[in-house]
Write an enzyme that holds these catalytic residues in place. Structure first.
Site, PDB file in Angstrom:
ATOM      1  N   GLU A 187       3.918   2.186  -2.157  1.00  0.00           N
ATOM      2  CA  GLU A 187       3.683   2.880  -3.426  1.00  0.00           C
ATOM      3  C   GLU A 187       4.713   2.548  -4.510  1.00  0.00           C
ATOM      4  O   GLU A 187       5.480   3.403  -4.958  1.00  0.00           O
ATOM      5  CB  GLU A 187       3.606   4.396  -3.199  1.00  0.00           C
ATOM      6  CG  GLU A 187       2.453   4.795  -2.305  1.00  0.00           C
ATOM      7  CD  GLU A 187       2.277   6.296  -2.161  1.00  0.00           C
ATOM      8  OE1 GLU A 187       3.210   7.047  -2.527  1.00  0.00           O
ATOM      9  OE2 GLU A 187       1.209   6.726  -1.676  1.00  0.00           O
ATOM     10  N   GLU A 196      -4.508   4.952   2.246  1.00  0.00           N
ATOM     11  CA  GLU A 196      -4.044   6.305   2.550  1.00  0.00           C
ATOM     12  C   GLU A 196      -5.027   7.314   1.969  1.00  0.00           C
ATOM     13  O   GLU A 196      -5.399   7.210   0.801  1.00  0.00           O
ATOM     14  CB  GLU A 196      -2.651   6.596   1.950  1.00  0.00           C
ATOM     15  CG  GLU A 196      -1.486   5.918   2.633  1.00  0.00           C
ATOM     16  CD  GLU A 196      -0.146   6.452   2.121  1.00  0.00           C
ATOM     17  OE1 GLU A 196      -0.107   7.626   1.658  1.00  0.00           O
ATOM     18  OE2 GLU A 196       0.855   5.715   2.169  1.00  0.00           O
TER      19      GLU A 196
END
Length: 471
Positions: free
Chosen positions: A223, A340
């Site tokens: 991320e 995710e």
């Protein structure tokens, strides 16, 4: 073809050619050799090559590869303690039994923590590295593929802040954690870690990581975010440099960035799809880099829209996925992984049926997109854990042995994706519609695949080791 049979100990003894001392020595050597042979066979794993991409699809051994998978960020950390390794084995075995075939996990922990992999730049704890060896070996044993991430964006497990702090401690003048993307010293630290992991020789299987087909892909950073440049250009330059570096070391494995999917300046009209803010990445330009093999998105509407109804959150989820499907297929021309997604138990009104309804909706969306010839390869739910791992819990954890309804749901999706892969492999023109119906089977909530029961969420948490909620 002639096949030579390896002599047994009895062969040598019966021949009378060995003294008793020689017999004893030979016996010791024979047992040692046999032990090595047994260990190698245990970790031989399932036959198969490296996962590749072909256009907007994943392929394995030349055939379509669709999958259902999961996250388990904690595996190396836990496996660094040999007495706790059974938890890694339990989760991988349970995952394999549920038909899951891809696991994403961390190949990093930076800092002075007692379980840190990289204690300081270039200084490693061999005990922790052997924990990662164990994870790779066990995944190989149970026939799972791994996606290994090199560093975290956040301070959990060290991440970007630790790299910057290391440089500061050595006298480098840095202004913020975003200097991670531009400072030559910090970038050198990162490259050293990447090289150390890729060139690692597994102490259990004896296979170099770069040659191990158990590993499906490398991930540059979990991320990435950048406050200094919301356009995505600063991150883009870093991705280009690091992706080129990774490919110079390893041409066997796929490579992805680790992005959440936020849009930037390349397609300004797409910014309205973002959940209300920018994070300094550009889903289009970042993934257009030639060395990046596939795209990823993460999706947490329960965090991004914590004050909105379940219906509103699900509507966003559908838009988030569909727009990234379209752009991965038509603009980027690369496969996409929903890397995710999950539902937190930290809501005051949480129950397992709500989680199952959400997962069911995401799974059905993934399946239907893949069934229509779309670009999605699979999804990775966040996250699976073993019993007795409370300190690693973040509200999203799933313990399959304690959640039979969720286990059933996951197994159904795994079966559906595997069956779809087989149908595509044999060139079947009409994939059975009943596969979609299986995914829509009753989970005790909702009567529409993309709309779960109405409720309000109240999240005040951070996913451990992943990211902060909100900008």
């Amino acid at each position: 073809m002639h096949s030579e049979t390896r002599p047994t100990m009895s062969t040598y003894i019966k021949s009378g050619r060995l003294s008793w001392s020689a017999i004893f020595l030979a016996f010791v050597l024979y047992i040692s050799f046999s032990g090595c042979t047994c260990e190698a066979s245990v970790y031989k794993g399932k036959e198969g090559g490296f996962v590749r991409t072909k256009g907007t699809s994943f392929v394995l051994d030349g055939s379509p590869f669709l999958f259902n998978g999961f996250n388990a960020y904690w595996m190396m950390n836990v496996a660094s303690d040999p007495s706790e390794r059974y938890k890694v084995t339990q989760v991988l075995q349970d995952a394999a039994d549920a038909g899951l075939s891809v696991c994403r996990t961390w190949a990093f922990e930076d800092g002075t923590d007692g379980k840190a992999l990289q204690i300081s730049p270039g200084v490693y704890d061999e005990r922790v590295f052997q924990g990662l060896d164990f994870v790779v070996a066990q995944a190989r044993k149970y026939g799972l593929k791994l996606i290994l991430s090199f560093v975290n964006n956040y301070k959990d497990f060290g991440g970007r802040p630790q790299y910057v702090e290391w440089a500061r401690s050595s006298g480098v003048q840095l202004k913020s954690d975003d200097d991670f993307y531009t400072n030559p010293v910090v970038k050198g630290y990162y490259k050293n870690h990447v090289e150390r992991v890729i060139t690692r020789v597994n102490t259990i299987t004896k296979i170099p990581y770069k040659d191990d087909n158990t590993i499906m892909a490398w991930e540059l950073i979990n991320e990435p975010r950048c406050q200094l440049d919301y356009s995505g250009r600063m991150v883009n330059a870093w991705v280009q440099e690091m992706a080129t570096f990774v490919k110079s070391l390893d041409k066997n494995h796929l490579l992805e960035i680790g992005m959440e999917g936020f849009y930037g300046d390349t397609m300004p009209e797409r910014k309205q799809i973002n959940p209300g803010y920018q994070v300094g990445t550009d889903f289009i330009s970042n993934n257009l880099i030639r060395e990046i093999d596939f795209t990823t998105i993460h999706a947490y509407p329960d965090q991004w829209f914590s004050g909105q109804t379940e219906n509103s959150q699900m509507a966003f989820m559908e838009r988030w996925m569909s727009n990234h499907y379209d752009d991965s297929r038509n603009v980027l021309k690369k496969p996409l992984v929903i890397a995710e997604f999950g539902k937190s138990s930290k809501d005051s009104d949480y129950n397992i049926n709500i989680r199952n309804a959400y997962m069911n909706a995401v799974y059905r969306n993934i399946y239907m997109e893949a069934r229509s010839g779309g670009t999605v390869g699979g999804g990775l739910v966040w996250q699976l854990m073993a019993d007795g791992m409370g300190s690693y819990g973040d509200g999203y954890e799933i313990i399959l042995s304690e959640s039979p309804s969720t286990d059933r749901l996951i197994s159904q999706q795994s079966h559906a994706m595997t069956t779809l892969s087989q149908s595509l492999r044999t060139g079947a023109q009409n994939v059975p519609v009943n596969q979609a119906r299986e995914i829509e089977s009753d989970q005790g909530t909702g009567d529409h695949p993309l709309v779960a029961p109405d409720r309000h969420a109240n999240h005040a948490h951070t996913r451990k080791g992943s990211r902060n909620a909100g900008p």
